[in-house]
Design a protein around this motif. Sequence first.
Motif, mmCIF file in Angstrom:
data_model
loop_
_atom_site.group_PDB
_atom_site.id
_atom_site.type_symbol
_atom_site.label_atom_id
_atom_site.label_comp_id
_atom_site.label_asym_id
_atom_site.label_seq_id
_atom_site.Cartn_x
_atom_site.Cartn_y
_atom_site.Cartn_z
ATOM 1 N N LEU A 84 0.829 -1.202 0.000
ATOM 2 C CA LEU A 84 0.000 0.000 0.000
ATOM 3 C C LEU A 84 0.867 1.257 0.000
ATOM 4 O O LEU A 84 1.886 1.326 0.696
ATOM 5 C CB LEU A 84 -0.928 0.022 1.212
ATOM 6 N N ALA A 85 0.445 2.221 -0.786
ATOM 7 C CA ALA A 85 1.109 3.524 -0.815
ATOM 8 C C ALA A 85 0.043 4.599 -0.681
ATOM 9 O O ALA A 85 -0.972 4.573 -1.401
ATOM 10 C CB ALA A 85 1.895 3.707 -2.111
ATOM 11 N N ALA A 86 0.245 5.524 0.255
ATOM 12 C CA ALA A 86 -0.722 6.596 0.493
ATOM 13 C C ALA A 86 -0.035 7.942 0.275
ATOM 14 O O ALA A 86 1.169 8.100 0.515
ATOM 15 C CB ALA A 86 -1.277 6.521 1.908
ATOM 16 N N ARG A 87 -0.807 8.914 -0.189
ATOM 17 C CA ARG A 87 -0.297 10.268 -0.397
ATOM 18 C C ARG A 87 -1.413 11.260 -0.077
ATOM 19 O O ARG A 87 -2.582 11.013 -0.370
ATOM 20 C CB ARG A 87 0.210 10.449 -1.823
ATOM 21 N N VAL A 88 -1.044 12.382 0.498
ATOM 22 C CA VAL A 88 -2.016 13.394 0.870
ATOM 23 C C VAL A 88 -1.364 14.762 0.746
ATOM 24 O O VAL A 88 -0.160 14.913 0.974
ATOM 25 C CB VAL A 88 -2.532 13.162 2.318
ATOM 26 N N ASN A 89 -2.130 15.758 0.344
ATOM 27 C CA ASN A 89 -1.648 17.133 0.350
ATOM 28 C C ASN A 89 -2.813 18.070 0.616
ATOM 29 O O ASN A 89 -3.974 17.746 0.323
ATOM 30 C CB ASN A 89 -0.923 17.493 -0.951
ATOM 31 N N LEU A 90 -2.503 19.216 1.191
ATOM 32 C CA LEU A 90 -3.507 20.208 1.555
ATOM 33 C C LEU A 90 -2.893 21.590 1.414
ATOM 34 O O LEU A 90 -1.736 21.801 1.795
ATOM 35 C CB LEU A 90 -3.979 19.977 3.000
ATOM 36 N N ALA A 91 -3.656 22.533 0.850
ATOM 37 C CA ALA A 91 -3.163 23.894 0.648
ATOM 38 C C ALA A 91 -4.201 24.893 1.126
ATOM 39 O O ALA A 91 -5.409 24.702 0.938
ATOM 40 C CB ALA A 91 -2.841 24.142 -0.821
ATOM 41 N N ARG A 92 -3.722 25.954 1.754
ATOM 42 C CA ARG A 92 -4.569 27.060 2.200
ATOM 43 C C ARG A 92 -3.969 28.349 1.643
ATOM 44 O O ARG A 92 -2.794 28.650 1.859
ATOM 45 C CB ARG A 92 -4.626 27.121 3.724
ATOM 46 N N ASN A 93 -4.786 29.131 0.901
ATOM 47 C CA ASN A 93 -4.313 30.352 0.251
ATOM 48 C C ASN A 93 -5.090 31.573 0.749
ATOM 49 O O ASN A 93 -6.297 31.493 0.997
ATOM 50 C CB ASN A 93 -4.490 30.256 -1.269
ATOM 51 N N TRP A 94 -4.369 32.695 0.869
ATOM 52 C CA TRP A 94 -4.973 33.992 1.157
ATOM 53 C C TRP A 94 -4.442 35.002 0.149
ATOM 54 O O TRP A 94 -3.343 34.849 -0.382
ATOM 55 C CB TRP A 94 -4.599 34.476 2.558
#
Length: 712
Positions: free
Chosen positions: A580-590
């Motif tokens: 199993l391979a997992a990947r996650v990303n999250l971005a917050r912009n102003w």
Amino acid sequence: MRISRSGSLAALLLLAAPAAAHAQSSAEPMQQVVVSAAGADLRAQSTTTAIVINRDELLRQGDASLAEVLKRQPGITLDATPGKEAQVRMRGMGSGYVAILLNGLPAPSGFSLESISPELIERIEIGRAATAETSSQAVAGTINVIMRRAGPARGGPANEIKAGSAFQRGHAMPQLLAQHSGRHGALAYTLAATVKRTVNPVAALSTEEAPGLLRRTGWTDQLVEDVAELAPRLAWQPDAANSITSQSYVRWRHVDNVKRESETTEVGALTPFPHARQRFETRPLHRYADVAWTRKVEGGARLNAKLAGFHMRRTADFVYEGMDLRDRLRETHLVASGPVEREWTFSGSWRRPLGGSHALAAGWELGRKERSEYRRERHLDAGGAQVFASDEDYRSEVRRSALFVQDEWDLAAGWSAYLGLRREDLRTTGQGNAAAPVDVDAGAWSPVFQALFKPQRAEDDAGGRDQFRLAVGRTYKAPDIVQLMPRRYTVDNNNSATNPDQQGNPALRPELSLAVDLAWERYFGKSGMVSVSAFHKRIRDIILTRISERNSVWTAMPDNHGGATVRGLEFEGRLTRGSLAARVNLARNWSRLDSVQAPDSRIEDQPAWSGNLGLDYTAPASRIDLGGAFGYRGSATSRAASPVFSDDGPRRQLDLYALWKASAQSRLRLSVANLGQRRYQERLVHEGAVPLARTTSFEMRPTVRLVWEQSM
């Protein structure tokens, strides 16, 4: 600001001098980046900050284009409004803010992330901060597409065939990609051929609301595109010191677009053409070729030179039929146009390691782009009599020059740094019989500094390897010729504050940006990593769209509107455990616009939130690979130019795939894209003396793709 070429060269040599002097006193070994390493290794070893998408990741989901691959990367979103070309955004900043590079140089005009197949790509490098070697027009960052080398890969097949079809709304979209590679002595070659059809059916409902007005317009839009492409690649190494490579393509396209509109006005007056039918047909021909020479000289130095040329010719015909509620013809609008583009680029660089710890490089780019176009427009009444005629011709030219110098060196144990300076200049001229001449200079000095710190760790430390990054740089965004030319592009029906004519502005100034990026990275295991980064950008003379009314005609025109601040946070994580391979990303912009003192003051179409979550199952003993990715882009609410307010609704996409490995040479791939959302909504409000709102709701449908892959 204009400077002489001699002044540019002198400044570059002055910067290089202290770097060379420092090299004399340093004896620490220079870190070398191995090009054949995995994407995570390239990213970890490089002093400059970049995300590397290797070939395995490019092909994992069975995507049809690079744009689909990029939408799952940290901080990147894809504005794929039905019926329009997809726009890649970095940090919420779109067209013009992202530098698209092909093998390290600005991509030619005909290059499109939607049209190129991932099978032709070796890797993609996403630069969050600019470097002196690449374009300074990278306010949001760079996307560098590295093409595959000529010849068969080591131990790889000489022939590859991928055939299949995609399906959407009952429409089949067949595709065939074939590659043949070989080697004869010092010459290696690859010939790739692509034939495919794309069908993009759109169904939508637009609602206009104002005091005394309620109007609904249902419309359908179906675009059919047929593409045939030949892309040869050559590599010749006559001796150990010299090598010559060449890449080229010839692409034929046929685009047939049919749109139908049906209007229902419950309150207020009808538009001049409540029912309408329009058809746009074009046949572009794109040709590109380059040749690059590399020579190794004494002391580990390397000299590179590259000459590239691009040519595009397109004929287009547009027919608009405006009708009443009973489908009786009122007017016919006929437009014939034929743009021609020519472009050449000559670039080169010199590199040499100095003192064992320095890698000094300097180089140049020279380019020229010419575009000419005619536009013949005729309006006929119901009886065929001519009521309007327009014959327009214009010619434009863009001259580009750039010089750069950079040094990458090891400061001490665990410390490495990068220092670069680039001077880039553009001169855009244009003239025609329907608009005033344009003569605009744009350019900037772009100093860049980046640093990488790797804390020393104990031999028995199994907690991972930490890295800290800092990048400070100056970039700019020059207005393109369409924004500068003061010619007007009129709408065929219902000119309003939310559906205005378009017109360029020859008084536009380039945008200048100063940015600071910080990042922490930790690498563990074979491919595990976690990263947190932050950025802050200050933009001067930002270009926004101003909508105004004159003589009962609404027009949208770009204009400089003071300063803006853009900042954000990004998180990325990857983990592999067994199969199993997992990947996650999250971005917050102003973002914040100095000229708009109101709630939701932010740059146009910048989403506040975006993120992706992916999971893959790959077992060595299994003949089936499974996986998928879920992507989310939050609402993009902005008041980019008062009194205009826009609100693009959130988007949710689920992509799934399954790969059956029938044998070592044969595979069957099934993928489903754009699951998870049936409708998507866009809203535009003009808050003037008489407020007007337009809301458009699009129907979303998944795309199923089935492809057989064969290697020989």
